[in-house]
Design a protein around this motif. Structure first.
Motif, PDB file in Angstrom:
ATOM      1  N   ARG A   1       4.729  23.540  31.435  1.00  0.00           N
ATOM      2  CA  ARG A   1       3.339  24.168  30.782  1.00  0.00           C
ATOM      3  C   ARG A   1       3.254  23.593  29.574  1.00  0.00           C
ATOM      4  NH1 ARG A   1       4.380  30.257  32.609  1.00  0.00           N
ATOM      5  NH2 ARG A   1       3.437  30.006  34.708  1.00  0.00           N
ATOM      6  N   ALA A   2       4.269  23.064  28.738  1.00  0.00           N
ATOM      7  CA  ALA A   2       4.407  22.326  27.650  1.00  0.00           C
ATOM      8  C   ALA A   2       3.448  20.961  27.663  1.00  0.00           C
ATOM      9  CB  ALA A   2       5.303  22.353  26.919  1.00  0.00           C
TER      10      ALA A   2
ATOM     11  N   GLY B   1      -0.029  21.184  28.461  1.00  0.00           N
ATOM     12  CA  GLY B   1      -0.968  21.325  27.189  1.00  0.00           C
ATOM     13  C   GLY B   1      -0.895  19.968  26.243  1.00  0.00           C
TER      14      GLY B   1
ATOM     15  N   ARG C   1      10.087  32.830  31.355  1.00  0.00           N
ATOM     16  CA  ARG C   1      11.201  32.304  30.325  1.00  0.00           C
ATOM     17  C   ARG C   1      12.115  31.419  30.980  1.00  0.00           C
ATOM     18  NH1 ARG C   1      10.653  32.564  25.157  1.00  0.00           N
ATOM     19  NH2 ARG C   1      12.821  32.700  24.603  1.00  0.00           N
TER      20      ARG C   1
ATOM     21  N   LEU D   1      15.688  18.786  20.286  1.00  0.00           N
ATOM     22  CA  LEU D   1      16.234  19.663  21.121  1.00  0.00           C
ATOM     23  C   LEU D   1      15.775  18.920  22.794  1.00  0.00           C
ATOM     24  CD1 LEU D   1      14.982  22.900  19.969  1.00  0.00           C
ATOM     25  CD2 LEU D   1      17.223  22.260  20.416  1.00  0.00           C
ATOM     26  N   LEU D   2      14.826  18.309  22.751  1.00  0.00           N
ATOM     27  CA  LEU D   2      14.449  17.658  23.922  1.00  0.00           C
ATOM     28  C   LEU D   2      15.371  16.429  24.466  1.00  0.00           C
ATOM     29  CD1 LEU D   2      10.616  17.838  23.973  1.00  0.00           C
ATOM     30  CD2 LEU D   2      11.857  19.192  25.283  1.00  0.00           C
TER      31      LEU D   2
ATOM     32  N   LEU E   1       2.460  22.440  15.155  1.00  0.00           N
ATOM     33  CA  LEU E   1       3.813  22.804  15.172  1.00  0.00           C
ATOM     34  C   LEU E   1       4.256  22.910  13.818  1.00  0.00           C
ATOM     35  CD1 LEU E   1       5.643  21.500  18.467  1.00  0.00           C
ATOM     36  CD2 LEU E   1       4.747  23.586  18.002  1.00  0.00           C
TER      37      LEU E   1
ATOM     38  N   ARG F   1       4.602  27.291  22.288  1.00  0.00           N
ATOM     39  CA  ARG F   1       3.467  27.149  21.401  1.00  0.00           C
ATOM     40  C   ARG F   1       2.649  25.817  21.902  1.00  0.00           C
ATOM     41  NH1 ARG F   1       6.668  26.826  16.017  1.00  0.00           N
ATOM     42  NH2 ARG F   1       4.776  26.155  15.295  1.00  0.00           N
ATOM     43  N   LEU F   2       3.109  25.122  22.609  1.00  0.00           N
ATOM     44  CA  LEU F   2       2.365  24.078  23.069  1.00  0.00           C
ATOM     45  C   LEU F   2       1.577  24.425  24.496  1.00  0.00           C
ATOM     46  CD1 LEU F   2       4.968  21.192  22.961  1.00  0.00           C
ATOM     47  CD2 LEU F   2       2.990  21.556  21.448  1.00  0.00           C
ATOM     48  N   ASP F   3       1.829  25.363  25.021  1.00  0.00           N
ATOM     49  CA  ASP F   3       1.360  25.896  26.333  1.00  0.00           C
ATOM     50  C   ASP F   3      -0.053  26.655  25.812  1.00  0.00           C
ATOM     51  OD1 ASP F   3       0.216  27.178  28.655  1.00  0.00           O
ATOM     52  OD2 ASP F   3       1.844  28.363  28.746  1.00  0.00           O
ATOM     53  N   PRO F   4      -1.200  26.074  26.189  1.00  0.00           N
ATOM     54  CA  PRO F   4      -2.526  26.571  26.029  1.00  0.00           C
ATOM     55  C   PRO F   4      -2.785  27.988  26.594  1.00  0.00           C
ATOM     56  CG  PRO F   4      -2.877  25.017  27.568  1.00  0.00           C
ATOM     57  CD  PRO F   4      -1.536  24.745  27.160  1.00  0.00           C
TER      58      PRO F   4
ATOM     59  N   LEU G   1       9.228  14.881  26.970  1.00  0.00           N
ATOM     60  CA  LEU G   1       8.994  16.246  27.822  1.00  0.00           C
ATOM     61  C   LEU G   1       9.355  15.771  29.215  1.00  0.00           C
ATOM     62  CD1 LEU G   1       5.695  17.685  26.305  1.00  0.00           C
ATOM     63  CD2 LEU G   1       7.871  18.983  26.368  1.00  0.00           C
TER      64      LEU G   1
ATOM     65  N   LEU H   1      14.060  26.559  21.670  1.00  0.00           N
ATOM     66  CA  LEU H   1      13.320  25.376  22.672  1.00  0.00           C
ATOM     67  C   LEU H   1      12.074  26.419  23.362  1.00  0.00           C
ATOM     68  CD1 LEU H   1      12.661  22.700  23.665  1.00  0.00           C
ATOM     69  CD2 LEU H   1      14.801  23.157  25.425  1.00  0.00           C
ATOM     70  N   LEU H   2      12.558  27.255  24.156  1.00  0.00           N
ATOM     71  CA  LEU H   2      11.717  27.878  24.710  1.00  0.00           C
ATOM     72  C   LEU H   2      10.567  28.504  23.913  1.00  0.00           C
ATOM     73  CD1 LEU H   2      13.651  30.157  27.167  1.00  0.00           C
ATOM     74  CD2 LEU H   2      12.200  28.356  27.755  1.00  0.00           C
ATOM     75  N   ASP H   3      10.733  28.861  22.602  1.00  0.00           N
ATOM     76  CA  ASP H   3       9.693  29.451  21.713  1.00  0.00           C
ATOM     77  C   ASP H   3       8.707  28.192  21.393  1.00  0.00           C
ATOM     78  OD1 ASP H   3      10.463  32.020  22.067  1.00  0.00           O
ATOM     79  OD2 ASP H   3      11.765  32.004  20.314  1.00  0.00           O
ATOM     80  N   LEU H   4       9.188  27.149  21.147  1.00  0.00           N
ATOM     81  CA  LEU H   4       8.480  25.947  20.624  1.00  0.00           C
ATOM     82  C   LEU H   4       7.698  25.443  21.960  1.00  0.00           C
ATOM     83  CD1 LEU H   4      11.215  23.657  18.669  1.00  0.00           C
ATOM     84  CD2 LEU H   4       9.132  24.804  17.753  1.00  0.00           C
ATOM     85  N   LEU H   5       8.303  25.253  23.013  1.00  0.00           N
ATOM     86  CA  LEU H   5       7.529  24.959  24.313  1.00  0.00           C
ATOM     87  C   LEU H   5       6.309  25.787  24.175  1.00  0.00           C
ATOM     88  CD1 LEU H   5      10.413  23.978  26.641  1.00  0.00           C
ATOM     89  CD2 LEU H   5       8.868  22.435  25.227  1.00  0.00           C
TER      90      LEU H   5
ATOM     91  N   TYR I   1      18.747  27.325  22.729  1.00  0.00           N
ATOM     92  CA  TYR I   1      17.966  27.278  23.948  1.00  0.00           C
ATOM     93  C   TYR I   1      16.693  28.400  23.817  1.00  0.00           C
ATOM     94  CZ  TYR I   1      17.582  28.232  28.814  1.00  0.00           C
ATOM     95  OH  TYR I   1      17.148  28.358  30.347  1.00  0.00           O
ATOM     96  N   GLU I   2      16.785  29.511  23.012  1.00  0.00           N
ATOM     97  CA  GLU I   2      15.702  30.244  23.109  1.00  0.00           C
ATOM     98  C   GLU I   2      14.693  29.622  22.068  1.00  0.00           C
ATOM     99  OE1 GLU I   2      15.294  33.133  24.490  1.00  0.00           O
ATOM    100  OE2 GLU I   2      17.336  32.809  25.590  1.00  0.00           O
TER     101      GLU I   2
END
Lengths: 145, 145
Positions: free
Chosen positions: A18-19, A22, A10, A135-136, A124, B138-141, B16, B132-136, B129-130
């Motif tokens: 990581r994003a 990807g 987290r 957000l970014l 997404l 989802r881009l991580d294979p 990013l 954003l972490l969740d969205l990111l 903040y949370e």
DNA sequence: TAGCAATAGTTAACATGTTAAGGGAATGGT
DNA sequence: ACCATTCCCTTAACATGTTAACTATTGCTA
């Protein structure tokens, strides 16, 4: 009392990496056929979007540090994809401009690159995609909120 | 028919990078006092969180490519922050473990690093903040959704 | 106008990212 | 036992990230 760090799973910096990994995977795959790197592609795109500009502005718009840009521009110049000319009014400054050959390389892949963008929007969903960009941007110190 | 690319200011890869730049700025500032790099910090944190592990697993959990990790582990070993021992059962494998000295370096800065995390949570707000972490993620294979 | 600070850019040095090739060790099938 | 394959890791080569030192030019100012 938050004296402990979040689990690495987290962690915001790691999540960003990581994003990015990807997102870049299909882009790098596409670029490998062109012989130019991701950063070189970015520089050429900025030059197309805004036209001829000095090195400082180019570095800023490309999100590249000055020393990196120096090397990248040298490479692009050797490849004949950009020209570099000194400003007569202020001889410290250099202007960078894309060549037709540089234009061509981007043009040939624009449709392919657009498809990649579309696929991420689909992954997404349009709303979450835009929300993510917003957000970014809020984490970018250079962006004027 | 979306055959054109978004403006570079709305490009996901660039967003990013810029966000990462913004997030890393205070972290790099903090790390500059420790003499270790961002990636070295990440490796040590993973070793603390999960304990001794083989190089392959470490690379995966640190989000580092194998060649990079080889060099980083060599550097950390020279600094006395990790140990590297060969597996007797499978002599291709190596186990990496953090040393007390490595522990100490992280411990000394954990509170400072936590403050940085807190400040970003405050910047975005806990919910965003949370999100954003969740969205990111989802881009991580590599992440299993 | 001599001197000093600021600006634009380059060069240097070291660490990492990325892809490809190499080397030693286990594994599976014959 | 034999051999190709696979696996874990290293090395190599080139590009970029990052910080610091340096050059050349311009601007300011006492």
């Amino acid at each position: 009392m938050s004296k402990s760090l979040p689990s690495t799973s987290r962690s915001l910096p790691i999540a960003l990496i990581r994003a990015r990994e990807g997102v870049m995977y299909p882009i790098r795959k596409m670029l490998s056929e062109t012989g130019i790197t991701e950063q070189q592609w970015r520089v050429l795109r900025v030059l197309i979007e805004f036209g001829r500009m000095d090195t400082k502005t180019l570095a800023d718009r490309s999100s590249l540090l000055f020393p990196s840009l120096t090397r990248i521009v040298a490479t692009l110049r050797e490849k004949g994809l950009v020209t570099q000319t000194r400003d007569d009014k202020d001889r410290r400054r250099q202007f960078i401009e894309i060549t037709p050959e540089g234009q061509r390389i981007i043009d040939e892949r624009t449709s392919q690159a657009a498809d990649i963008v579309t696929s991420f929007k689909k992954t997404l969903g349009e709303d979450d995609y835009e929300a993510l960009l917003d957000l970014l941007a809020r984490l970018d110190p250079g962006a004027q909120d």
